[in-house]
Enzyme design. Structure first.
Site, PDB file in Angstrom:
ATOM      1  N   LYS A 165      38.113  96.764  43.151  1.00 14.45           N
ATOM      2  CA  LYS A 165      36.729  96.638  42.677  1.00 14.45           C
ATOM      3  C   LYS A 165      36.661  96.793  41.163  1.00 14.45           C
ATOM      4  CE  LYS A 165      35.992  96.296  46.967  1.00 14.45           C
ATOM      5  NZ  LYS A 165      35.870  94.966  47.571  1.00 14.45           N
ATOM      6  N   LYS A 265      32.239  87.249  56.112  1.00 17.80           N
ATOM      7  CA  LYS A 265      32.037  88.547  56.760  1.00 17.80           C
ATOM      8  C   LYS A 265      31.125  88.334  57.966  1.00 17.80           C
ATOM      9  CE  LYS A 265      33.337  91.708  53.207  1.00 17.80           C
ATOM     10  NZ  LYS A 265      32.926  91.698  51.798  1.00 17.80           N
TER      11      LYS A 265
HETATM   12 MG    MG Z   1      33.746  91.261  48.213  1.00 19.22          MG
END
Ligand code: MG
Length: 368
Positions: A165, A265
């Site tokens: 991240k 997702k």
């Molecule tokens: Mg992502």
């Protein structure tokens, strides 16, 4: 076959370590999970999970799933769970949008279909590869050494894929990426996930500064329009996940060349019925995929692993194994586990991951 009862369970899933999303913006310590059990007049039972990655990540939240289920329950009851597109249409007509609330029902229908056919879901999706899917770690944002420390821990478990991240301060991001790339092992997949944290200007600065490294960035801007503009001024490969929500998004990204990689997702896009169409759009356009849950238990990971293993080897990047970040296990001894960094679906019919109901506790709602 008809759905005769819907039982809804809520369970808090604590994370072993607090988690900071890109730029240190959002801190998570516990996930609000919803588990759905569908029962049928044929005696078959199906399970699906809906666990948002907190309520600040994308438009989805635990209480919203349970409220959506209450609204949709009357049109779900009486449906044949093997007719997944009829169930899909019934839910879409009853409650437009709110895909994250529909996903657990759709997934439970696929579980029942697999049990009825005697096949794992991955085979219903066209057939599973012999090889499993690399599990991707999720590397919390922080100083370069802190992030490398997390990657090292996952390496010891056999992980070869990592989603690191970034986002926030451009100078720190350039340092972080250079540091991690300098320590990347041959064959290791590292995705730099911005989670929408950059403006267009910041994305251009960082991505151009490290363009020679050939690394892939995920969701470098807030909207698809932002990513499309970032694409014009940079050369690094781009993955889109948070703004890949509908089939129309998938078609636009493919047609306009906005990204080279899809991050699919299941809970964000509304379950397997909708996700498999995105898989097919990707396959038709030379687009690789990460296939994941938005978060959750072994059940959510297993749902994603089935779709991931139906994707040809050259198109699959990795799948996430959120279960490895939790302190509780809702289905001990069952489902897809990370073994030497790989998630492999077995031949158990359906999902192959019925939870232990004594761990889930009593349902918070039952519709019949
Ligand atoms: Mg992502």
């Amino acid at each position: 076959m008809k759905i005769t009862r819907i039982s809804v369970y809520q369970k808090d899933l604590p994370l072993a370590d607090p988690y900071w999303l890109s730029g240190g913006r959002l801190k998570f310590e516990v996930l609000d999970a919803t588990f759905v059990k569908l029962e049928t007049d044929a005696g078959l039972t199906g399970w699906g999970e809906g666990t948002p990655w907190g309520h600040t990540y994308v438009p989805a939240h635990g209480p919203g799933i349970r409220a959506g289920l209450e609204t949709m329950a009357p049109v779900i009851l009486g449906q044949d769970p093997r007719m997944n597109e009829l169930v899909e249409r019934a839910m879409d007509l009853c409650l437009p949008g709110h895909l994250y609330a529909k996903a657990p029902v759709d997934l439970a229908c696929w579980d029942i279909m697999g049990k009825a056919c005697g096949l794992p879901i991955a085979d219903l999706l066209g057939g599973k590869r012999d090889t499993g899917t690399p599990a991707a770690s999720s590397v919390s944002s922080g100083d370069p050494d802190y992030m490398m420390g997390i990657i090292s821990k996952y390496r010891e478990q056999g992980y070869v894929a990592h989603s690191a991240k970034v986002g926030g301060n451009v100078d720190r991001d350039i340092d972080r990426i250079r540091h991690i790339e300098a320590n990347r092992k041959p064959g290791e997949i590292i995705l730099y996930d911005v989670n929408r944290a950059w403006t267009r200007r910041e994305a251009g600065i960082v991505m151009n500064a490290v363009a020679n490294l050939g690394v892939t960035f995920e969701q470098p801007g807030e909207t698809l329009d932002d990513v499309a503009e970032i694409r014009k001024v940079t050369t690094s490969p781009i993955s889109v996940d948070e703004t890949l929500v509908t089939l129309q998004d998938a078609c636009r990204i493919a047609r306009d060349g906005i990204a080279d990689v899809f991050g699919i997702k299941l809970n964000r896009v509304g379950g397997l019925t909708k996700a498999r169409r995105m898989r097919d759009v990707a396959l038709a356009h030379g687009i690789q995929m990460f296939v994941m849950a938005t978060g959750g238990s072994v059940m959510a990971d297993t749902e994603a692993a089935h779709l991931a293993q139906s994707v040809p080897q050259e198109f699959i990047q990795a799948s996430w194994s959120c279960q490895d970040m939790l302190t509780i296990d809702v289905a001990p001894g069952r489902g897809c586990r990370t073994v030497n960094g790989i998630l492999t679906v077995d031949d158990t019919p359906g999902l192959g991951c019925d939870p232990d109901e004594t761990i889930l506790g009593d349902p918070v709602a039952v519709y019949e």
